[in-house]
Design a protein around this motif. Sequence first.
Motif, PDB file in Angstrom:
ATOM      1  N   ARG A   1      79.115  53.725 -15.984  1.00 28.98           N
ATOM      2  CA  ARG A   1      78.914  54.354 -17.292  1.00 28.98           C
ATOM      3  C   ARG A   1      77.477  54.180 -17.768  1.00 28.98           C
ATOM      4  NH1 ARG A   1      82.759  58.061 -18.321  1.00 28.98           N
ATOM      5  NH2 ARG A   1      84.859  57.259 -17.959  1.00 28.98           N
ATOM      6  N   ALA A   2      76.538  54.520 -16.925  1.00 35.05           N
ATOM      7  CA  ALA A   2      75.125  54.339 -17.247  1.00 35.05           C
ATOM      8  C   ALA A   2      74.697  55.263 -18.378  1.00 35.05           C
ATOM      9  CB  ALA A   2      74.273  54.603 -16.010  1.00 35.05           C
ATOM     10  N   VAL A   3      73.939  54.720 -19.311  1.00 38.21           N
ATOM     11  CA  VAL A   3      73.427  55.504 -20.438  1.00 38.21           C
ATOM     12  C   VAL A   3      71.901  55.569 -20.426  1.00 38.21           C
ATOM     13  CG1 VAL A   3      75.414  54.914 -21.884  1.00 38.21           C
ATOM     14  CG2 VAL A   3      73.346  53.507 -21.983  1.00 38.21           C
ATOM     15  N   ASP A   4      71.268  54.876 -19.469  1.00 41.98           N
ATOM     16  CA  ASP A   4      69.817  54.769 -19.469  1.00 41.98           C
ATOM     17  C   ASP A   4      69.273  54.916 -18.061  1.00 41.98           C
ATOM     18  OD1 ASP A   4      71.058  52.381 -18.715  1.00 41.98           O
ATOM     19  OD2 ASP A   4      69.285  51.205 -19.202  1.00 41.98           O
ATOM     20  N   ASP A   5      67.953  55.054 -17.967  1.00 44.56           N
ATOM     21  CA  ASP A   5      67.291  55.130 -16.669  1.00 44.56           C
ATOM     22  C   ASP A   5      65.827  54.742 -16.858  1.00 44.56           C
ATOM     23  OD1 ASP A   5      66.775  55.664 -13.940  1.00 44.56           O
ATOM     24  OD2 ASP A   5      68.251  57.295 -13.977  1.00 44.56           O
ATOM     25  N   THR A   6      65.101  54.604 -15.744  1.00 42.27           N
ATOM     26  CA  THR A   6      63.700  54.198 -15.811  1.00 42.27           C
ATOM     27  C   THR A   6      62.837  55.306 -16.406  1.00 42.27           C
ATOM     28  OG1 THR A   6      63.393  54.975 -13.535  1.00 42.27           O
ATOM     29  CG2 THR A   6      63.913  52.638 -13.845  1.00 42.27           C
ATOM     30  N   PRO A   7      61.779  54.946 -17.116  1.00 39.51           N
ATOM     31  CA  PRO A   7      60.933  55.962 -17.763  1.00 39.51           C
ATOM     32  C   PRO A   7      60.035  56.694 -16.774  1.00 39.51           C
ATOM     33  CG  PRO A   7      60.034  53.779 -18.145  1.00 39.51           C
ATOM     34  CD  PRO A   7      61.341  53.572 -17.454  1.00 39.51           C
ATOM     35  N   PHE A   8      59.941  57.999 -16.938  1.00 37.37           N
ATOM     36  CA  PHE A   8      58.938  58.749 -16.179  1.00 37.37           C
ATOM     37  C   PHE A   8      57.547  58.243 -16.566  1.00 37.37           C
ATOM     38  CE2 PHE A   8      62.238  62.212 -15.902  1.00 37.37           C
ATOM     39  CZ  PHE A   8      62.330  62.204 -14.508  1.00 37.37           C
ATOM     40  N   GLY A   9      56.669  58.151 -15.570  1.00 36.66           N
ATOM     41  CA  GLY A   9      55.324  57.656 -15.823  1.00 36.66           C
ATOM     42  C   GLY A   9      55.201  56.164 -15.637  1.00 36.66           C
ATOM     43  N   GLY A  10      56.355  55.494 -15.384  1.00 32.63           N
ATOM     44  CA  GLY A  10      56.330  54.055 -15.162  1.00 32.63           C
ATOM     45  C   GLY A  10      56.356  53.268 -16.449  1.00 32.63           C
ATOM     46  N   GLY A  11      56.361  51.977 -16.306  1.00 33.21           N
ATOM     47  CA  GLY A  11      56.402  51.103 -17.471  1.00 33.21           C
ATOM     48  C   GLY A  11      57.641  50.232 -17.461  1.00 33.21           C
ATOM     49  N   ALA A  12      57.611  49.214 -18.319  1.00 32.50           N
ATOM     50  CA  ALA A  12      58.717  48.268 -18.386  1.00 32.50           C
ATOM     51  C   ALA A  12      59.897  48.861 -19.142  1.00 32.50           C
ATOM     52  CB  ALA A  12      58.250  46.985 -19.070  1.00 32.50           C
ATOM     53  N   GLY A  13      61.077  48.323 -18.864  1.00 27.00           N
ATOM     54  CA  GLY A  13      62.255  48.685 -19.627  1.00 27.00           C
ATOM     55  C   GLY A  13      62.907  49.971 -19.174  1.00 27.00           C
ATOM     56  N   MET A  14      63.932  50.348 -19.939  1.00 28.52           N
ATOM     57  CA  MET A  14      64.731  51.531 -19.652  1.00 28.52           C
ATOM     58  C   MET A  14      64.750  52.436 -20.881  1.00 28.52           C
ATOM     59  SD  MET A  14      65.818  50.860 -16.545  1.00 28.52           S
ATOM     60  CE  MET A  14      67.384  51.615 -16.119  1.00 28.52           C
ATOM     61  N   VAL A  15      65.068  53.722 -20.650  1.00 33.04           N
ATOM     62  CA  VAL A  15      65.111  54.711 -21.723  1.00 33.04           C
ATOM     63  C   VAL A  15      66.506  55.347 -21.740  1.00 33.04           C
ATOM     64  CG1 VAL A  15      64.143  56.876 -22.588  1.00 33.04           C
ATOM     65  CG2 VAL A  15      62.650  55.180 -21.531  1.00 33.04           C
ATOM     66  N   MET A  16      67.065  55.515 -22.928  1.00 33.58           N
ATOM     67  CA  MET A  16      68.380  56.134 -23.053  1.00 33.58           C
ATOM     68  C   MET A  16      68.277  57.620 -22.721  1.00 33.58           C
ATOM     69  SD  MET A  16      69.850  54.116 -26.410  1.00 33.58           S
ATOM     70  CE  MET A  16      71.573  54.492 -26.062  1.00 33.58           C
ATOM     71  N   ARG A  17      69.209  58.095 -21.896  1.00 34.05           N
ATOM     72  CA  ARG A  17      69.141  59.435 -21.330  1.00 34.05           C
ATOM     73  C   ARG A  17      69.481  60.509 -22.352  1.00 34.05           C
ATOM     74  NH1 ARG A  17      70.360  59.717 -15.278  1.00 34.05           N
ATOM     75  NH2 ARG A  17      71.001  61.835 -15.876  1.00 34.05           N
ATOM     76  N   ALA A  18      68.739  61.612 -22.297  1.00 36.57           N
ATOM     77  CA  ALA A  18      68.969  62.735 -23.204  1.00 36.57           C
ATOM     78  C   ALA A  18      70.327  63.386 -22.952  1.00 36.57           C
ATOM     79  CB  ALA A  18      67.853  63.767 -23.066  1.00 36.57           C
ATOM     80  N   ASP A  19      70.727  63.524 -21.670  1.00 29.04           N
ATOM     81  CA  ASP A  19      71.989  64.209 -21.386  1.00 29.04           C
ATOM     82  C   ASP A  19      73.184  63.421 -21.906  1.00 29.04           C
ATOM     83  OD1 ASP A  19      71.558  62.199 -19.525  1.00 29.04           O
ATOM     84  OD2 ASP A  19      71.981  63.437 -17.755  1.00 29.04           O
ATOM     85  N   VAL A  20      73.148  62.103 -21.779  1.00 25.54           N
ATOM     86  CA  VAL A  20      74.238  61.275 -22.287  1.00 25.54           C
ATOM     87  C   VAL A  20      74.317  61.356 -23.816  1.00 25.54           C
ATOM     88  CG1 VAL A  20      75.069  58.899 -22.534  1.00 25.54           C
ATOM     89  CG2 VAL A  20      74.183  59.697 -20.330  1.00 25.54           C
ATOM     90  N   LEU A  21      73.185  61.239 -24.470  1.00 28.74           N
ATOM     91  CA  LEU A  21      73.171  61.281 -25.935  1.00 28.74           C
ATOM     92  C   LEU A  21      73.558  62.660 -26.452  1.00 28.74           C
ATOM     93  CD1 LEU A  21      69.957  59.186 -26.677  1.00 28.74           C
ATOM     94  CD2 LEU A  21      72.337  58.431 -26.630  1.00 28.74           C
ATOM     95  N   ASP A  22      73.146  63.701 -25.748  1.00 27.34           N
ATOM     96  CA  ASP A  22      73.506  65.059 -26.150  1.00 27.34           C
ATOM     97  C   ASP A  22      75.016  65.250 -26.080  1.00 27.34           C
ATOM     98  OD1 ASP A  22      72.846  67.902 -26.749  1.00 27.34           O
ATOM     99  OD2 ASP A  22      73.703  68.224 -24.742  1.00 27.34           O
ATOM    100  N   THR A  23      75.637  64.754 -25.020  1.00 33.20           N
ATOM    101  CA  THR A  23      77.097  64.845 -24.896  1.00 33.20           C
ATOM    102  C   THR A  23      77.788  64.081 -26.015  1.00 33.20           C
ATOM    103  OG1 THR A  23      76.928  65.045 -22.491  1.00 33.20           O
ATOM    104  CG2 THR A  23      79.051  64.386 -23.383  1.00 33.20           C
ATOM    105  N   ALA A  24      77.281  62.896 -26.343  1.00 31.09           N
ATOM    106  CA  ALA A  24      77.869  62.094 -27.406  1.00 31.09           C
ATOM    107  C   ALA A  24      77.751  62.772 -28.758  1.00 31.09           C
ATOM    108  CB  ALA A  24      77.200  60.721 -27.437  1.00 31.09           C
ATOM    109  N   LEU A  25      76.601  63.361 -29.024  1.00 35.87           N
ATOM    110  CA  LEU A  25      76.420  64.067 -30.292  1.00 35.87           C
ATOM    111  C   LEU A  25      77.313  65.297 -30.371  1.00 35.87           C
ATOM    112  CD1 LEU A  25      72.544  63.771 -30.568  1.00 35.87           C
ATOM    113  CD2 LEU A  25      74.170  62.959 -32.288  1.00 35.87           C
TER     114      LEU A  25
END
Length: 234
Positions: free
Chosen positions: A49-73
């Motif tokens: 049930r992943a809601v996040d993924d690594t950021p494009f362009g690199g960098g630390a941490g994870m970013v919440m995915r647009a497709d998952v949030l769009d479905t939830a909204l």
Amino acid sequence: MSWRADILTLFPDMFPGPLGFSLAGRALERGIWSCEAHDLRQHGLGRHRAVDDTPFGGGAGMVMRADVLDTALSALPALDGRPVVYPTPRGKRMSHEDAERLSSGPGVVVLCGRFEGVDERVLEKHDIEQLCMGDVVLSGGEIPALTLLDACVRLLPGVMGSDVSGQDESFAEGLLEYPQYTKPAVWDGRDVPDILLSGNHGAIARWRHEQSIAVTKARRPDLWDAYLARQQVH
């Protein structure tokens, strides 16, 4: 129809949390407002049930995915004119005027971020309003969401015990609130200001206004400058 709050979060058990107590809690029981938290994991991808993924362009941490949030909204009940708000340090600092605006409508949807934030594209698609609760970074959007909801709920008709309860408090008129005192009149060698014991309500009102000005000048010069600017316009 009651004021409705829907919260999209990875931690639905955090709601209503402290809003289930005191004035907000009694208003919730009376149906003045409603609160429903929706688990974002229900719309996550894959076995985990992943809601996040690594950021494009690199960098630390994870970013919440647009497709998952769009479905939830999209799975929410009809918004019926309710704005979607995303608490974030990147947002406009929330003001008392924002609380008044949001509380005067049918309710609000709050998207609680985690990790490094959310994909910008979902914010753009849903025209999500970004608000900041203060110049600090927190672990997620749940505590700011509780703050936002509390600021709005207390302004709903019938929540506070008196219609004038909110008129003299901090930010309502652009100034910080004056000092408050109660019994005993003398405590630990410290006296209540004589003016508050005088019974002269006009003089008390003037003293309180002067104190609000002094406190605002000393502690929030930004608010004082904004207050002066509004006075010049009027």
